[in-house]
Design a protein around this motif. Sequence first.
Motif, PDB file in Angstrom:
ATOM      1  N   ARG A 297     -17.742   4.637  20.966  1.00 36.16           N
ATOM      2  CA  ARG A 297     -18.149   3.725  21.632  1.00 36.16           C
ATOM      3  C   ARG A 297     -19.173   2.759  21.185  1.00 36.16           C
ATOM      4  NH1 ARG A 297     -17.967   6.110  27.525  1.00 36.16           N
ATOM      5  NH2 ARG A 297     -18.189   7.779  27.243  1.00 36.16           N
ATOM      6  N   GLU A 298     -19.792   2.245  22.120  1.00 36.02           N
ATOM      7  CA  GLU A 298     -21.083   1.657  22.367  1.00 36.02           C
ATOM      8  C   GLU A 298     -21.457   1.733  23.731  1.00 36.02           C
ATOM      9  OE1 GLU A 298     -21.468  -2.042  20.307  1.00 36.02           O
ATOM     10  OE2 GLU A 298     -21.072  -1.128  18.357  1.00 36.02           O
ATOM     11  N   HIS A 304     -21.588   6.234  21.228  1.00 38.97           N
ATOM     12  CA  HIS A 304     -21.201   7.638  21.099  1.00 38.97           C
ATOM     13  C   HIS A 304     -20.608   8.058  19.936  1.00 38.97           C
ATOM     14  CE1 HIS A 304     -17.265  10.327  23.142  1.00 38.97           C
ATOM     15  NE2 HIS A 304     -17.951  10.716  22.683  1.00 38.97           N
ATOM     16  N   VAL A 305     -21.231   9.030  19.056  1.00 40.19           N
ATOM     17  CA  VAL A 305     -20.615   9.447  17.724  1.00 40.19           C
ATOM     18  C   VAL A 305     -20.104  10.915  17.977  1.00 40.19           C
ATOM     19  CG1 VAL A 305     -22.113   8.084  16.860  1.00 40.19           C
ATOM     20  CG2 VAL A 305     -22.357  10.369  17.156  1.00 40.19           C
ATOM     21  N   ALA A 306     -19.466  10.798  17.031  1.00 38.11           N
ATOM     22  CA  ALA A 306     -18.645  12.584  16.225  1.00 38.11           C
ATOM     23  C   ALA A 306     -18.847  12.934  15.155  1.00 38.11           C
ATOM     24  CB  ALA A 306     -17.045  12.142  16.834  1.00 38.11           C
ATOM     25  N   THR A 307     -19.618  13.976  15.073  1.00 36.88           N
ATOM     26  CA  THR A 307     -20.667  14.809  14.021  1.00 36.88           C
ATOM     27  C   THR A 307     -19.739  15.312  13.082  1.00 36.88           C
ATOM     28  OG1 THR A 307     -20.684  16.936  14.491  1.00 36.88           O
ATOM     29  CG2 THR A 307     -21.877  15.052  15.754  1.00 36.88           C
ATOM     30  N   TRP A 314     -24.812  11.581  22.003  1.00 36.29           N
ATOM     31  CA  TRP A 314     -25.371   9.995  21.844  1.00 36.29           C
ATOM     32  C   TRP A 314     -26.265  10.088  20.620  1.00 36.29           C
ATOM     33  CZ3 TRP A 314     -22.881   6.395  24.616  1.00 36.29           C
ATOM     34  CH2 TRP A 314     -21.955   7.253  25.686  1.00 36.29           C
ATOM     35  N   VAL A 315     -26.697   8.771  20.340  1.00 39.10           N
ATOM     36  CA  VAL A 315     -27.467   8.597  19.702  1.00 39.10           C
ATOM     37  C   VAL A 315     -27.876   6.589  19.564  1.00 39.10           C
ATOM     38  CG1 VAL A 315     -26.772   9.816  17.725  1.00 39.10           C
ATOM     39  CG2 VAL A 315     -25.889   7.523  17.720  1.00 39.10           C
ATOM     40  N   ALA A 316     -29.036   6.829  19.339  1.00 34.35           N
ATOM     41  CA  ALA A 316     -29.421   5.585  20.157  1.00 34.35           C
ATOM     42  C   ALA A 316     -28.869   4.296  18.647  1.00 34.35           C
ATOM     43  CB  ALA A 316     -30.995   5.202  19.165  1.00 34.35           C
TER      44      ALA A 316
END
Length: 322
Positions: A297-298, A304-307, A314-316
């Motif tokens: 999601r943004e 919001h990312v899953a590694t 969170w990442v930019a």
Amino acid sequence: MRPIRLVLALGLIAGWTMVGVGPAAAGIGECSATFNGVEADRIDSLFSPLELRVTDTLIFSGIDPAGTSEAMVKVIIGPVVVDSGSTAYSPPTEEFTASIDLDDVSPYAVGLVRIRGTTDGCAAEAWLRITGRFPLATLTGVTAAGLAIGGITGQLGAIASRRRWSRAAAAFAGLATGTGAAVLGQQFGWLQLSYISVAIIVIIASTLGFLLAGLLSPARRQRRRNRDDEAGDPTPERTPASAPVRSAEVTRRAPEPMPSAAPYWCYVLADIDVLDLRDHTRVVGHLKPGNWYLAKREVGPWLHVATGEDTEGWVARTAVHR
């Protein structure tokens, strides 16, 4: 709690000022003095003022054994003499009288006023409540009402603006609010008007305006947002703007909106730190070039990312590509 206690203390002082004992009747020599037949020492308290209607006449009379060449009576509001009347005697006489038609006073002021009578060897003060005319139909009442309404309008406007200067503006407008309220209190017969009573009511009005504007100030709202950020996930209005981002891909330029906020696969061109979902200062993982990652999601400028290692964060948003 300290500001609230201050307001309560000022309120108690103001209440004492409104109902406190007024100036006692003063006598010089062996003279006796009355106002409309009532001895001055019986009406020298705010609890028991002389009450007259606007159609009555205020009469100061008595006996001055030493004799007097003049008798004078005054109606006073605060430091201002509203009206006065005098009688001259030649030769001097023991019995004296001086009067004022309250019809001459009522167009300018009514309510609670001081009355002062003097002769060559005698002086007396007492309280008078003038009734029979609506206070807002007098010059003083209309002026005080306009001052109070203007002050309240200024305070509400400053509070509603929610600017950084709102507290100072609301406190400054309290000068007009407090002054108008004090004079209206005198016109309605509730308050003795003096520099002290006006100052106390002005301080109360200014303090209330300052406190109410402070409750809605931008700094207070920002502190509340920061506490909410620390307690849970950020929202579109509360993004982790203070979190450190160590990627060379992130610039100060506002990110361009992506076509969709739905989940999608993304990749990076350089190592990117992944920040914890709740503690935005803690790094919980890294995104590396050559791999695909799921963007869930943004939220504003954040993603919001899953590694792929049971880690999410969170990442930019400008640091990833699709």
